[in-house]
Write an enzyme that holds these catalytic residues in place. Structure first.
Site, PDB file in Angstrom:
ATOM      1  N   PRO A 353       0.814  -1.227   0.000  1.00 47.86           N
ATOM      2  CA  PRO A 353       0.000   0.000   0.000  1.00 47.86           C
ATOM      3  C   PRO A 353       0.847   1.277   0.000  1.00 47.86           C
ATOM      4  O   PRO A 353       0.411   2.293  -0.530  1.00 47.86           O
ATOM      5  CB  PRO A 353      -0.831  -0.127   1.282  1.00 47.86           C
ATOM      6  N   TYR A 383      -4.236 -24.779  17.256  1.00 46.67           N
ATOM      7  CA  TYR A 383      -4.328 -24.540  15.812  1.00 46.67           C
ATOM      8  C   TYR A 383      -5.744 -24.406  15.304  1.00 46.67           C
ATOM      9  O   TYR A 383      -5.952 -24.161  14.135  1.00 46.67           O
ATOM     10  CB  TYR A 383      -3.614 -25.659  15.051  1.00 46.67           C
TER      11      TYR A 383
END
Ligand SMILES: *Cc1c(COP(=O)(O)O)cnc(C)c1O
Length: 503
Positions: A353, A383
């Site tokens: 960006p 997880y």
């Protein structure tokens, strides 16, 4: 925004911030650290004068040197406003507002690049370096899991159905399946540790890193940091358009796959730093898919689109649909347009960006096609409860500025990630680059995006004496001037910038 509008906005922003401090039970300022307000004022005045006197004049029409965009005032103010609250996006509890903004920005970037909204994931980073490091880190770790699982007596049954050459070069979805099965069996940490050990052996190593001769210099650092030995790094030649020679890739990859030699990643570039060239992403995606069809084994495709990713806005309508190629009006060639469309098939993509995104530094980003891949680098044991985990468990960097998230968010909202928004702005940059190419007889090639290389006896320093800012690069072994166009110049503005010394 006009100066008076900027001043009004700053007044309101400061007022609201003061209220917030008072609500926190704090004074207007941290006077304990800087008790001498007059000295502070003098210092700030000095700083401001010093910056305005000697900063690089990148908003100038005559500045065509590096990848700094002219950031809109509203975006700078979004960053300034957020800076007052100093949020740290390492975890939502340190940044409740800007972590939300980062999620919105992540969804924007996934949509911009055409990634599937149900599996893709993105986050901000300090820049293209960090995003590229993280992409290769994920690819290296994820892709070494199946082989490591096969090497452990306790985990071998989980991969018994995979032949050796697939263990060496698993398609991403196969590697993720293995990873998920290891996690379910409670053996993921164990397999990751074994993979780390095996990557340090002479026989296995980290795998091959395949990239073009003109890949960004950060890849040299990245390969070194991540333990790639010189022989692991394959530098492919360039074709006539300064794009990766895909024919060479089509030769190398099947040879490695058939030999069972692991490939950590193939890296292609969308907007090379020196030439702005855009690799033939569609044909590389085709190679990846054909390898999977023919061998059941293939490579991880990472796109370094730090510069070029935002150009994909050219391919999108404001309604989030893909636009058909429009030969008459497109500011980029059909080759480039096709490559931009094909970005959606990559495994990971770096996009900055703080370059074409019109956002202040630091703001890079990594987009990951399947968010589960990040478990291969995660530091926590849990997880499955992904949404609640702090972002910092899965990012290369720790503390990350919420200020960047707010700036990117503001730019995306105010400009628009489609042909009428960024597409119009960046199309204007490309259009300017094309006209410069036509106006300068020694311009070496038709630019893919916004960068020209010019054959000239003059140096950037000599041109600076004429008020013209350019940079330099090498092309085909010779020194060239490099013009990096990060603005639109109307035909009249182009006449006024004083190109004569370049002609
Ligand atoms: C700019 C750039 C980088 C490095 O990004 P930083 O934001 O400077 O860290 C990497 N690759 C490409 C293609 C770039 O244009």
């Amino acid at each position: 925004m006009r100066a008076d509008q900027i001043r009004t906005a700053i007044d309101q922003i400061v007022e609201t911030h003061q209220e917030w401090r008072r609500g926190c039970g704090a004074g207007e300022d941290n006077d304990a650290a800087t008790p001498d307000a007059l000295a502070a004022q003098a210092l700030l005045r000095d700083l401001s004068l010093r910056l305005s006197k000697s900063s690089t004049p990148w908003p100038s029409p005559r500045y065509l040197a590096h990848m700094t965009p002219d950031v809109p005032a509203a975006v700078l103010l979004a960053a300034f406003t957020t800076l007052l609250y100093n949020p740290n996006n390492v975890a939502a509890e340190a940044s409740p507002v800007t972590t939300d903004l980062e999620s919105e920005v992540a969804a924007d970037l996934c949509a911009l690049l055409g990634m599937p909204s149900d599996t893709a994931h993105a986050h901000l980073a300090s820049g293209g370096h960090a995003a590229n490091y993280e992409a290769l880190w994920i690819a290296r770790n994820l892709r070494s899991l199946p082989h490591a699982a096969a090497a452990g007596p306790d985990t071998r049954p989980l991969v018994a159905h995979l032949p050796d050459h697939v263990l060496a070069n698993p398609p991403t979805h196969v590697a993720i399946d293995v990873q998920q099965n290891l996690a379910r069996a409670g053996r993921l940490d164990n397999a990751r540790a074994r993979a780390a050990t095996l990557r340090c052996t002479a026989e296995r190593g980290p795998g091959a890193l395949i990239l073009a001769a003109n890949a960004h210099s950060c890849w040299t650092k990245c390969a070194d940091v991540l333990g790639f030995r010189p022989a692991d790094v394959h530098r492919l030649p360039l074709g006539p358009e300064h794009r990766i020679d895909v024919a060479a890739l089509e030769k190398l990859v099947p040879t490695l796959i058939q030999a069972g030699a692991p490939i950590a990643a193939v890296v292609a570039t969308v907007g090379s730093c020196g030439q702005g060239s855009v690799d033939d992403v569609a044909r590389i995606v085709q190679l990846r898919d054909h390898c999977e069809r023919d061998y059941g084994a293939t490579f991880h495709l990472h796109l370094d689109a730090a510069l070029g990713g935002y150009w994909r806005a050219l391919c999108r309508t404001p309604q989030d649909a893909i636009r058909a190629w429009d030969e008459e009006h497109s500011p980029v060639s059909f080759d480039v347009y096709s490559a931009l469309i094909a970005i959606e098939h990559a495994d990971t993509v770096t996009i900055d960006p703080h370059k074409a995104g019109h956002v202040p530094y630091p703001a890079g980003a990594l987009v990951i096609r399947d968010r589960r891949a990040t478990a291969a680098v995660a530091t926590a044991n849990d997880y499955f409860d992904e949404a609640a985990r702090p972002a910092g468990e899965r990012t290369l960097e720790g503390a990350r500025p919420g200020t960047a998230a707010a700036a990117v968010w503001a730019a995306h909202r105010l400009i628009g990630l489609h042909a009428e928004g960024y597409g119009r702005l960046l199309g204007g940059w490309s259009d300017t680059a094309q006209r410069l190419h036509q106006a300068i007889p020694t311009s070496q090639y038709r630019p893919d995006l916004n960068i020209l290389n010019i054959n000239s006896a003059k140096s950037p320093q000599e041109l600076r004496a004429h008020g013209l800012w350019v940079s330099s690069t090498t092309l085909d072994g010779a020194d060239r001037l490099r013009l990096c166009v990060m603005k639109y110049l109307s035909p009249e503005a182009m006449r006024n910038i004083g190109l004569r010394p370049l002609l």
